[in-house]
Scaffold this motif. Structure first.
Motif, PDB file in Angstrom:
ATOM      1  N   THR A 346      20.097  23.117  -0.822  1.00  0.00           N
ATOM      2  CA  THR A 346      20.515  23.296   0.574  1.00  0.00           C
ATOM      3  C   THR A 346      21.693  22.374   0.904  1.00  0.00           C
ATOM      4  O   THR A 346      21.954  21.390   0.197  1.00  0.00           O
ATOM      5  CB  THR A 346      19.368  22.962   1.551  1.00  0.00           C
ATOM      6  N   ALA A 347      22.349  22.693   2.023  1.00  0.00           N
ATOM      7  CA  ALA A 347      23.464  21.867   2.493  1.00  0.00           C
ATOM      8  C   ALA A 347      22.964  20.463   2.840  1.00  0.00           C
ATOM      9  O   ALA A 347      23.656  19.469   2.621  1.00  0.00           O
ATOM     10  CB  ALA A 347      24.101  22.530   3.715  1.00  0.00           C
ATOM     11  N   GLN A 348      21.746  20.411   3.377  1.00  0.00           N
ATOM     12  CA  GLN A 348      21.150  19.104   3.733  1.00  0.00           C
ATOM     13  C   GLN A 348      21.053  18.188   2.522  1.00  0.00           C
ATOM     14  O   GLN A 348      21.409  17.013   2.584  1.00  0.00           O
ATOM     15  CB  GLN A 348      19.721  19.339   4.223  1.00  0.00           C
ATOM     16  N   VAL A 349      20.552  18.749   1.421  1.00  0.00           N
ATOM     17  CA  VAL A 349      20.406  17.953   0.195  1.00  0.00           C
ATOM     18  C   VAL A 349      21.794  17.569  -0.336  1.00  0.00           C
ATOM     19  O   VAL A 349      22.053  16.401  -0.648  1.00  0.00           O
ATOM     20  CB  VAL A 349      19.600  18.730  -0.879  1.00  0.00           C
ATOM     21  N   ALA A 350      22.705  18.546  -0.422  1.00  0.00           N
ATOM     22  CA  ALA A 350      24.047  18.285  -0.966  1.00  0.00           C
ATOM     23  C   ALA A 350      24.754  17.187  -0.168  1.00  0.00           C
ATOM     24  O   ALA A 350      25.389  16.292  -0.732  1.00  0.00           O
ATOM     25  CB  ALA A 350      24.876  19.575  -0.954  1.00  0.00           C
ATOM     26  N   THR A 351      24.618  17.239   1.164  1.00  0.00           N
ATOM     27  CA  THR A 351      25.274  16.247   2.025  1.00  0.00           C
ATOM     28  C   THR A 351      24.719  14.850   1.764  1.00  0.00           C
ATOM     29  O   THR A 351      25.475  13.882   1.617  1.00  0.00           O
ATOM     30  CB  THR A 351      25.047  16.617   3.507  1.00  0.00           C
ATOM     31  N   GLN A 352      23.395  14.767   1.694  1.00  0.00           N
ATOM     32  CA  GLN A 352      22.788  13.442   1.476  1.00  0.00           C
ATOM     33  C   GLN A 352      23.125  12.913   0.083  1.00  0.00           C
ATOM     34  O   GLN A 352      23.351  11.720  -0.097  1.00  0.00           O
ATOM     35  CB  GLN A 352      21.273  13.520   1.674  1.00  0.00           C
ATOM     36  N   GLN A 353      23.181  13.808  -0.906  1.00  0.00           N
ATOM     37  CA  GLN A 353      23.551  13.372  -2.265  1.00  0.00           C
ATOM     38  C   GLN A 353      24.994  12.878  -2.302  1.00  0.00           C
ATOM     39  O   GLN A 353      25.301  11.879  -2.950  1.00  0.00           O
ATOM     40  CB  GLN A 353      23.365  14.523  -3.266  1.00  0.00           C
ATOM     41  N   GLY A 354      25.885  13.585  -1.579  1.00  0.00           N
ATOM     42  CA  GLY A 354      27.296  13.186  -1.547  1.00  0.00           C
ATOM     43  C   GLY A 354      27.474  11.794  -0.950  1.00  0.00           C
ATOM     44  O   GLY A 354      28.186  10.944  -1.490  1.00  0.00           O
ATOM     45  N   LYS A 355      26.793  11.555   0.177  1.00  0.00           N
ATOM     46  CA  LYS A 355      26.893  10.238   0.837  1.00  0.00           C
ATOM     47  C   LYS A 355      26.308   9.162  -0.067  1.00  0.00           C
ATOM     48  O   LYS A 355      26.860   8.071  -0.193  1.00  0.00           O
ATOM     49  CB  LYS A 355      26.098  10.258   2.154  1.00  0.00           C
ATOM     50  N   TYR A 356      25.181   9.486  -0.672  1.00  0.00           N
ATOM     51  CA  TYR A 356      24.512   8.516  -1.548  1.00  0.00           C
ATOM     52  C   TYR A 356      25.447   8.135  -2.702  1.00  0.00           C
ATOM     53  O   TYR A 356      25.590   6.961  -3.043  1.00  0.00           O
ATOM     54  CB  TYR A 356      23.212   9.128  -2.080  1.00  0.00           C
ATOM     55  N   LEU A 357      26.107   9.135  -3.283  1.00  0.00           N
ATOM     56  CA  LEU A 357      26.974   8.860  -4.434  1.00  0.00           C
ATOM     57  C   LEU A 357      28.170   7.989  -4.033  1.00  0.00           C
ATOM     58  O   LEU A 357      28.562   7.075  -4.771  1.00  0.00           O
ATOM     59  CB  LEU A 357      27.447  10.185  -5.066  1.00  0.00           C
ATOM     60  N   ALA A 358      28.726   8.234  -2.844  1.00  0.00           N
ATOM     61  CA  ALA A 358      29.837   7.396  -2.372  1.00  0.00           C
ATOM     62  C   ALA A 358      29.357   5.950  -2.215  1.00  0.00           C
ATOM     63  O   ALA A 358      30.080   4.999  -2.557  1.00  0.00           O
ATOM     64  CB  ALA A 358      30.366   7.937  -1.044  1.00  0.00           C
ATOM     65  N   ASN A 359      28.119   5.796  -1.734  1.00  0.00           N
ATOM     66  CA  ASN A 359      27.555   4.443  -1.595  1.00  0.00           C
ATOM     67  C   ASN A 359      27.340   3.786  -2.950  1.00  0.00           C
ATOM     68  O   ASN A 359      27.546   2.582  -3.103  1.00  0.00           O
ATOM     69  CB  ASN A 359      26.216   4.495  -0.839  1.00  0.00           C
ATOM     70  N   ILE A 360      26.933   4.587  -3.936  1.00  0.00           N
ATOM     71  CA  ILE A 360      26.736   4.050  -5.286  1.00  0.00           C
ATOM     72  C   ILE A 360      28.059   3.491  -5.811  1.00  0.00           C
ATOM     73  O   ILE A 360      28.116   2.387  -6.342  1.00  0.00           O
ATOM     74  CB  ILE A 360      26.247   5.159  -6.253  1.00  0.00           C
ATOM     75  N   PHE A 361      29.131   4.261  -5.621  1.00  0.00           N
ATOM     76  CA  PHE A 361      30.444   3.807  -6.107  1.00  0.00           C
ATOM     77  C   PHE A 361      30.835   2.492  -5.430  1.00  0.00           C
ATOM     78  O   PHE A 361      31.374   1.604  -6.060  1.00  0.00           O
ATOM     79  CB  PHE A 361      31.511   4.885  -5.863  1.00  0.00           C
ATOM     80  N   GLU A 362      30.532   2.406  -4.159  1.00  0.00           N
ATOM     81  CA  GLU A 362      30.847   1.176  -3.438  1.00  0.00           C
ATOM     82  C   GLU A 362      30.011   0.006  -3.975  1.00  0.00           C
ATOM     83  O   GLU A 362      30.527  -1.082  -4.230  1.00  0.00           O
ATOM     84  CB  GLU A 362      30.585   1.377  -1.939  1.00  0.00           C
ATOM     85  N   SER A 363      28.716   0.245  -4.159  1.00  0.00           N
ATOM     86  CA  SER A 363      27.840  -0.829  -4.647  1.00  0.00           C
ATOM     87  C   SER A 363      28.280  -1.292  -6.034  1.00  0.00           C
ATOM     88  O   SER A 363      28.294  -2.494  -6.318  1.00  0.00           O
ATOM     89  CB  SER A 363      26.394  -0.333  -4.738  1.00  0.00           C
ATOM     90  N   LEU A 364      28.636  -0.334  -6.871  1.00  0.00           N
ATOM     91  CA  LEU A 364      29.062  -0.700  -8.223  1.00  0.00           C
ATOM     92  C   LEU A 364      30.310  -1.581  -8.180  1.00  0.00           C
ATOM     93  O   LEU A 364      30.442  -2.535  -8.952  1.00  0.00           O
ATOM     94  CB  LEU A 364      29.334   0.558  -9.068  1.00  0.00           C
ATOM     95  N   ALA A 365      31.186  -1.250  -7.265  1.00  0.00           N
ATOM     96  CA  ALA A 365      32.403  -2.056  -7.127  1.00  0.00           C
ATOM     97  C   ALA A 365      32.067  -3.475  -6.707  1.00  0.00           C
ATOM     98  O   ALA A 365      32.644  -4.451  -7.212  1.00  0.00           O
ATOM     99  CB  ALA A 365      33.346  -1.408  -6.115  1.00  0.00           C
ATOM    100  N   ARG A 366      31.123  -3.597  -5.779  1.00  0.00           N
ATOM    101  CA  ARG A 366      30.708  -4.934  -5.317  1.00  0.00           C
ATOM    102  C   ARG A 366      30.072  -5.710  -6.473  1.00  0.00           C
ATOM    103  O   ARG A 366      30.286  -6.898  -6.636  1.00  0.00           O
ATOM    104  CB  ARG A 366      29.692  -4.831  -4.173  1.00  0.00           C
ATOM    105  N   ILE A 367      29.274  -5.002  -7.268  1.00  0.00           N
ATOM    106  CA  ILE A 367      28.612  -5.659  -8.408  1.00  0.00           C
ATOM    107  C   ILE A 367      29.681  -6.169  -9.382  1.00  0.00           C
ATOM    108  O   ILE A 367      29.615  -7.286  -9.882  1.00  0.00           O
ATOM    109  CB  ILE A 367      27.644  -4.682  -9.107  1.00  0.00           C
TER     110      ILE A 367
END
Ligand code: FAD
Ligand code: NAD
Length: 450
Positions: A346-367
């Motif tokens: 669903t669009a709901q799942v895709a949207t939440q996965q997209g936001k989550y992945l952007a956050n992962i990239f940010e966290s990895l950069a901080r690490i």
């Protein structure tokens, strides 16, 4: 906007759908620029390349409304450039189709599939990180005739084709001396699949018949028939039983015939053959056939699954872990309908996965900077299920406290409209959709054929 920096690593993003756009909107390219991560570091993401055969984001929940002209097509299309221009760094966008992904060399092949081409129409692009968000294909179960004779309802051109064919059927049924059995066939609109796509389409078609065709084609309107064919014992299997019954009752009142426990077995140009629960094979003549039997992986996803040697064990999509990583591949992520996980497509799942992945990239950069950050696995928060069922009524299963509230009716329809308006990304699209709703209420839907 800051420009592309060749010393920095590149994320290649495939797709401009729900998953890709929520990822892109959330990804903080400015942040990476400020920290000045360079090529030696794990996540120096400073340029994104977006690749998609369509240069716009499509707001799919309102697509069924476009098949009958309640909403105009352009109102639910958002040009990708409107989204990328708000990023702090220039996002390169190539309108093309990705035809191959080579996880070994970390490159993708792209082809310009549009009508107008320049001197170059094929290219290879290297990536440091690949985000695959290519959605899914229409499920046909390999049945002959489906692609030739039926209309799907997934893309903008599908809705356009349905709208044109619908009016063609009506005009041909009204042709001088048309035999009565041919009038009945041409005015028989058959929908295959009782999931939300099939139900919402049948609902919109019913509204068009009641609000407009009865007015503009009074001699034909009472002959138009809508049939929904569903293999399972009921429609909308993901909704609560109360709402399933409410939907089936509403369809009965609206004279939409629902054939449950009935499976389409053959598709020809003017008729389908269906197998009923009692093993009886029945032939159903049709004028317009809309096929909405769910998703299957796109050829590119299948090709990639075959290329990745280990771990891709699901035939239903790219197997990902709880961090959106494609199992068996390096530096590759998948989100949305192309990925196979425990969540519905669903669009709901895709949207939440997209936001989550952007956050992962940010966290990895901080690490990488030396900060102590924990990366938690993806957790989906279900915000409820909504569907339009016709005659200004909608159904909604909404999470409430630790349980679920099921509501249906006209008030739910008002809620349905307000939810989707609030989910639209731009003010421009909200304005256009509100204008279309008002226009079709005041003047009726446009019955001219393109
Ligand atoms: P998509 O949105 O399908 O986007 C895929 C993108 O990939 C597109 O931009 C496409 O052009 C691109 N692409 C495809 N192949 C390639 C390639 N080879 N190379 C490059 N790019 C490629 N969900 C809900 O939660 N609520 C709803 O109300 C709802 N209503 C819906 C109504 C309809 C009619 C339909 C069809 C679906 C609906 N859905 C709804 C489901 C929802 O639309 C999908 O789950 C969602 O679109 C998935 O997002 P995605 O980003 O994975 O894929
Ligand atoms: P779906 O998979 O939800 O439903 C397809 C239906 O077709 C199933 O009920 C299946 O039993 C039936 N079917 C399959 N083969 C058949 C055959 N040969 N004969 C008769 N019936 C057959 O598909 P969908 O409705 O296209 O939805 C796809 C995804 O998009 C789902 O995850 C859905 O939740 C989501 N979606 C959500 C909304 C919404 O929330 N309003 C709207 C549209 C789509």
């Amino acid at each position: 906007q800051k420009s592309f920096d060749p010393t920095k690593r590149t994320i290649v993003l495939l797709g401009t759908g729900w998953g890709a756009i929520s990822f892109l909107k959330k990804l903080n390219t400015d942040d990476y620029n400020v920290v000045g991560i360079n090529v030696k570091r794990f996540l120096s993401v400073l340029a994104d390349v977006v690749i998609s055969p369509r240069n716009y984001f499509l707001f799919t929940p309102l697509l069924p409304s476009c098949t009958v002209g309640t909403i105009e097509l352009r109102s639910i299309m958002e040009p990708i450039r409107f989204i990328t221009r708000h990023k702090s760094r220039n996002v390169k966008f190539f309108e093309s189709e990705c035809t191959d992904i080579d996880p070994e060399s970390k490159t993708i092949s792209i082809t310009d599939v549009s009508d107008i081409k320049g001197a170059v129409s094929n290219s290879t692009i290297p990536y440091d990180y690949l985000v695959v968000a290519i959605g899914a294909d229409n499920q046909t179960f390999g049945m002959a005739g489906v692609r030739e004779y039926a209309c799907f309802l997934k893309e903008i051109w599908d809705a356009q084709k349905i709208r044109t064919r619908l009016m063609d059927c009506v005009e041909s049924a009204g042709f001088a001396s048309q035999p009565p059995e041919e009038v009945n066939r041409l005015l028989h609109m058959v929908v295959v699949g009782g999931g939300p796509t099939g139900v919402e389409y049948a609902a919109e078609l019913h509204d068009f018949l009641k609000d407009d065709l009865e007015l503009w084609y009074p001699e034909l309107a009472d002959k138009l028939k809508i049939t929904l064919v569903e293999a399972l014992p009921n429609v909308l299997p993901m909704f609560s039983s109360q709402l399933i019954q409410y939907t089936e009752r509403t369809f009965k009142q609206n004279k939409i015939e629902v054939m449950t426990k009935t499976m389409v077995k053959e598709v020809a140009d003017k008729e389908i053959k269906v197998l009923k629960a009692n093993n009886e094979m029945v032939t159903i003549p049709y004028g317009l056939l809309v096929w909405a039997t769910g998703n299957c992986p796109r050829p590119l996803a299948r090709k990639l699954m075959a290329r990745i040697k280990e771990g891709q064990t699901s035939p239903r999509g790219l197997l990902i872990d709880d961090y959106m990583r494609v199992v068996g591949a390096q530096d590759m992520y998948a989100i949305g309908d192309c990925a196979f996980s425990r969540y519905a497509p669903t669009a709901q799942v895709a949207t939440q996965q997209g936001k989550y992945l952007a956050n992962i990239f940010e966290s990895l950069a901080r690490i990488e900077e030396g900060q102590n950050k924990k990366i938690a696995p993806f957790e989906y928060t279900h915000q409820g299920s909504l569907a339009y069922i016709g005659s200004d009524k909608a159904v909604a299963d909404l999470p409430f406290l630790n349980g679920n509230v099921s509501v249906g009716g006209v008030a739910t329809y008002v809620f349905w409209r307000s939810v989707y308006i609030s989910y639209m990304f731009s003010f421009r699209n909200k304005f256009l959709v509100l204008g279309d709703w008002t226009k079709s209420k005041v003047f009726g839907r446009d019955v001219s054929r393109e």
